[in-house]
Design a protein around this motif. Structure first.
Motif, PDB file in Angstrom:
ATOM      1  N   VAL A 298      36.498  42.176  43.242  1.00 13.53           N
ATOM      2  CA  VAL A 298      35.735  43.265  42.863  1.00 13.53           C
ATOM      3  C   VAL A 298      34.529  42.826  41.806  1.00 13.53           C
ATOM      4  CG1 VAL A 298      35.373  45.776  42.262  1.00 13.53           C
ATOM      5  CG2 VAL A 298      37.551  44.705  43.317  1.00 13.53           C
TER       6      VAL A 298
ATOM      7  N   ASP B 128      44.234  39.900  46.556  1.00 13.41           N
ATOM      8  CA  ASP B 128      43.824  40.500  47.587  1.00 13.41           C
ATOM      9  C   ASP B 128      42.440  41.107  47.791  1.00 13.41           C
ATOM     10  OD1 ASP B 128      46.618  40.925  49.196  1.00 13.41           O
ATOM     11  OD2 ASP B 128      46.913  41.363  47.064  1.00 13.41           O
ATOM     12  N   TYR B 129      42.055  41.427  46.553  1.00 15.72           N
ATOM     13  CA  TYR B 129      40.562  42.002  46.359  1.00 15.72           C
ATOM     14  C   TYR B 129      39.772  41.262  45.199  1.00 15.72           C
ATOM     15  CZ  TYR B 129      42.803  46.240  48.884  1.00 15.72           C
ATOM     16  OH  TYR B 129      43.538  46.655  49.451  1.00 15.72           O
TER      17      TYR B 129
ATOM     18  N   THR C  61      39.439  40.523  50.414  1.00 13.79           N
ATOM     19  CA  THR C  61      38.432  41.646  50.597  1.00 13.79           C
ATOM     20  C   THR C  61      37.561  41.647  49.152  1.00 13.79           C
ATOM     21  OG1 THR C  61      40.203  42.846  51.911  1.00 13.79           O
ATOM     22  CG2 THR C  61      38.448  43.916  50.720  1.00 13.79           C
TER      23      THR C  61
ATOM     24  N   LEU D 153      40.490  52.734  45.727  1.00 18.97           N
ATOM     25  CA  LEU D 153      41.951  52.053  45.811  1.00 18.97           C
ATOM     26  C   LEU D 153      43.105  52.859  45.268  1.00 18.97           C
ATOM     27  CD1 LEU D 153      41.046  48.361  44.770  1.00 18.97           C
ATOM     28  CD2 LEU D 153      41.411  49.248  47.019  1.00 18.97           C
TER      29      LEU D 153
ATOM     30  N   ALA E 255      43.922  43.055  42.821  1.00 15.46           N
ATOM     31  CA  ALA E 255      42.540  42.981  42.514  1.00 15.46           C
ATOM     32  C   ALA E 255      42.149  42.450  41.177  1.00 15.46           C
ATOM     33  CB  ALA E 255      42.219  44.512  42.565  1.00 15.46           C
TER      34      ALA E 255
ATOM     35  N   LEU F 155      34.636  44.028  47.373  1.00 11.21           N
ATOM     36  CA  LEU F 155      34.266  45.284  46.888  1.00 11.21           C
ATOM     37  C   LEU F 155      33.088  45.364  46.301  1.00 11.21           C
ATOM     38  CD1 LEU F 155      37.727  46.997  46.493  1.00 11.21           C
ATOM     39  CD2 LEU F 155      36.641  46.865  48.431  1.00 11.21           C
TER      40      LEU F 155
END
Length: 258
Positions: free
Chosen positions: A235, A232-233, A256, A94, A209, A258
């Motif tokens: 993880v 958005d992310y 999203t 990222l 994130a 990850l």
């Protein structure tokens, strides 16, 4: 282990073990939260915390306790450190040259900072004292520390100045740790000042994130920071295709993983 899975009566050793695990998973916990988890009085929790601190298993802070590994002087291995390193590695793609990054704090963020390439030129803004200290070992990174009163709960700066500084920023990416993550509850915490700073950080960023070990999934704390629709992310140490993440994907297809 959830509350409804606990034995009817915990021994003192079992109770203390559960307290340490809960604090390690969430980095910190209030006396009130711990009392609810193990179904005892706050006075009992306070006595347990005093004993656990003497055993160097937790650190007592105002209103609760935090994981020993989170303390700035600690050389202890962080809870689930291998998983946190995995998360840190997933964050690296990222990053891009000359970006403006807004960074939170926590043991996962600390592992991420360690992995940032030494030759990468970026600017990082943070309200976390411990993140700022960790960034001192990265000479090519321009670090901007947001100043103000420091929270004993999260070791983050909070004050009118911090909120004013954040209101004038629009960073490319914000990376934040969380103490709890849930489909309905979003991501949350139990400290008012910390929550307000994190809300302001989200508002100051183009992309967000959230990093979290999987043990924090499907848990909530008293104060919501944001809904998952504002992120958005996500993880974690898990594969993006992990079954545990499926409900989150269904709830928000725009996320999203990850």
């Amino acid at each position: 282990m959830t509350t409804d899975q606990l034995p009817a009566t915990l021994t003192k050793a079992q109770r203390k073990q559960l307290i340490v695990k809960e604090i390690n998973i969430h980095t910190r916990a209030t006396f009130e939260h711990l009392a609810l988890i193990v179904n005892v009085s706050e006075d009992t929790i306070r006595r347990d915390i005093n004993e656990l601190e003497k055993e160097n298993l937790v650190i007592k802070v105002k209103g609760g306790a935090m994981a020993s590994a989170y303390h700035h002087t600690s050389e202890q291995k962080a809870y689930s450190q291998d998983d946190k390193i995995t998360i840190a590695q997933k964050l690296l793609p990222l990053l891009r040259k000359d970006m403006l990054l807004l960074l939170g704090g926590g043991t996962t963020i600390r592992e991420f900072i360690k992995l940032i390439p030494g030759n990468l030129r970026i600017t990082i803004v943070t309200a976390s004292v411990l993140s700022a200290v960790e960034l001192l070992d990265k000479p090519n990174i321009r670090t901007i520390m947001l100043g103000g009163q420091i929270s004993t709960y999260s070791q983050m700066s909070f004050s009118g100045d911090v909120f004013n500084q954040l209101s004038h920023l629009k960073t490319d990416l914000c990376i934040l740790g969380t103490n709890a993550l849930d489909i309905e509850g979003g991501f949350s915490d139990s400290d008012w000042d910390t929550v307000q700073v994190k809300k302001a950080m989200l508002a100051s960023s183009e992309k967000v994130a959230i990093v979290s070990i999987s043990e924090k999934l499907n848990s909530t704390m008293k104060i919501k920071i944001a809904n998952l629709s504002e992120v958005d992310y996500i993880v974690t140490e898990l594969s993006p295709d992990a079954e545990l993440l499926s409900p989150y994907k269904k709830a928000n297809p725009n996320l999203t993983f990850l």
